[in-house]
Design a protein around this motif. Structure first.
Motif, mmCIF file in Angstrom:
data_model
loop_
_atom_site.group_PDB
_atom_site.id
_atom_site.type_symbol
_atom_site.label_atom_id
_atom_site.label_comp_id
_atom_site.label_asym_id
_atom_site.label_seq_id
_atom_site.Cartn_x
_atom_site.Cartn_y
_atom_site.Cartn_z
ATOM 1 N N ALA A 35 0.960 -1.110 0.182
ATOM 2 C CA ALA A 35 -0.284 0.048 -0.033
ATOM 3 C C ALA A 35 0.827 1.222 -0.005
ATOM 4 O O ALA A 35 2.044 1.241 0.633
ATOM 5 N N LYS A 171 -8.184 0.861 1.282
ATOM 6 C CA LYS A 171 -7.496 -0.426 1.246
ATOM 7 C C LYS A 171 -8.524 -1.507 1.139
ATOM 8 O O LYS A 171 -9.698 -1.399 1.383
ATOM 9 N N HIS A 178 -5.304 -1.541 -4.985
ATOM 10 C CA HIS A 178 -5.784 -0.104 -4.270
ATOM 11 C C HIS A 178 -6.582 0.655 -5.087
ATOM 12 O O HIS A 178 -6.301 1.138 -5.876
#
Length: 295
Positions: A35, A171, A178
């Motif tokens: 992420a 998330k 993403h």
């Protein structure tokens, strides 16, 4: 040829920076290692219709006229009838650019784990030098005929755009995926400027008609012609990124709804500008594919 080389070489250059993205680690416990995080940068190649509004051919912007008649505006010709905007503004839906046609780059900075600001731009400039007309030689040479050489207008054309926006990331249970939404505003300008060299074209003159003489057409016509289009745009953005590695990702993006204001201007040298404005609202606009890296 240059575009083909860029298509091959630029993605290859993205592989090396992926090492940087693997050394950053995960700043918070329990966060997804793929992420984005606060303080990271993203750089992407934008493939497809990555913000371009106009086509490559800008000659339709030039006013058409000669020493006897003409008109300035739409359509591109010597008539006063109403014209069609489709050829100027690509109003027929999706852009026809190939996904292998690199049209722009985008930089993105994450000021929060889930928020980022972005800036994208693209530019294309072309310059053609002038060539004067050279007369033929037929009469004095019995066994050799030298043909004339046609003139070429001096021409400068450019097409550029710039967009800025903000994105909100989300998330998911899959740390490689993403999705994000956002808004963007942008501006684009397409401009073409020509100057006519010596053309060899002669026309009748009222003062010289009794003498059977003619005069150069350039005496009656201004040599310069300019046309340009300016667009302002605001749009919503939706996309999804898939992390190939911790430093490299592939993304698809579109604009679910967009609004664009266009201004067309045509200006022969020495005359007033011809202005035409246009408003456009689109759904599911500007689909693109992005290939980039994050570090």
């Amino acid at each position: 040829m240059i575009k083909r080389l860029c298509t091959i070489l630029l993605p290859a250059l993205l592989v090396a920076p992926t090492v940087w993205g693997q050394t950053g680690g995960c700043p918070d416990k329990g966060c997804a290692s793929f992420a984005p995080h606060k303080g990271q940068w993203e750089f992407s190649l934008m493939l497809g219709s990555s913000g371009s509004v106009y086509g490559d051919d800008q000659t339709a912007l030039l006013p058409m006229y000669n020493s006897n008649y003409g008109s300035i505006g739409l359509p591109n010709g010597g008539t006063a009838t109403s014209g069609n905007l489709s050829g100027y503004l690509n109003l027929t839906g999706f852009d026809n650019n190939s996904l292998g046609n690199i049209l722009g780059i985008q930089a993105k900075y994450f000021f929060h784990d889930s928020w980022a600001v972005n800036l994208s731009a693209g530019m294309n400039i072309g310059v053609t030098p002038k060539k004067d007309y050279i007369e033929a030689e037929y009469e004095d040479l019995d066994n050799l005929r030298i043909p004339d050489q046609k003139y070429v207008n001096a021409q400068v054309n450019n097409n550029w755009y710039i967009n800025a926006g903000v994105d909100r990331y989300f998330k998911t249970s899959n740390e490689r995926i993403h999705p994000y939404v956002g808004v963007t505003i942008g501006m684009q300008m397409a401009r073409i400027h020509t100057k006519q060299p010596y053309t060899g074209i002669m026309v009748d003159d009222e003062d010289l008609s009794d003498l059977g003489e003619q005069i150069e057409e350039a005496v009656y016509l201004a040599p310069g012609r300019v046309g340009q289009m300016i667009a302002l745009k605001g749009a919503a953005v939706a996309g999804i990124e898939y992390s190939l590695t911790r430093g490299m990702f592939l993304a698809v993006e579109c604009q679910p709804v967009s609004y664009r204001y266009d201004l067309i201007q045509m200006a022969p040298q020495g005359f007033d500008k011809y202005n035409l404005c246009h408003h456009n609202i689109k759904l599911i606009d500007m689909p693109i594919v992005k290939l980039g890296f994050r570090f």
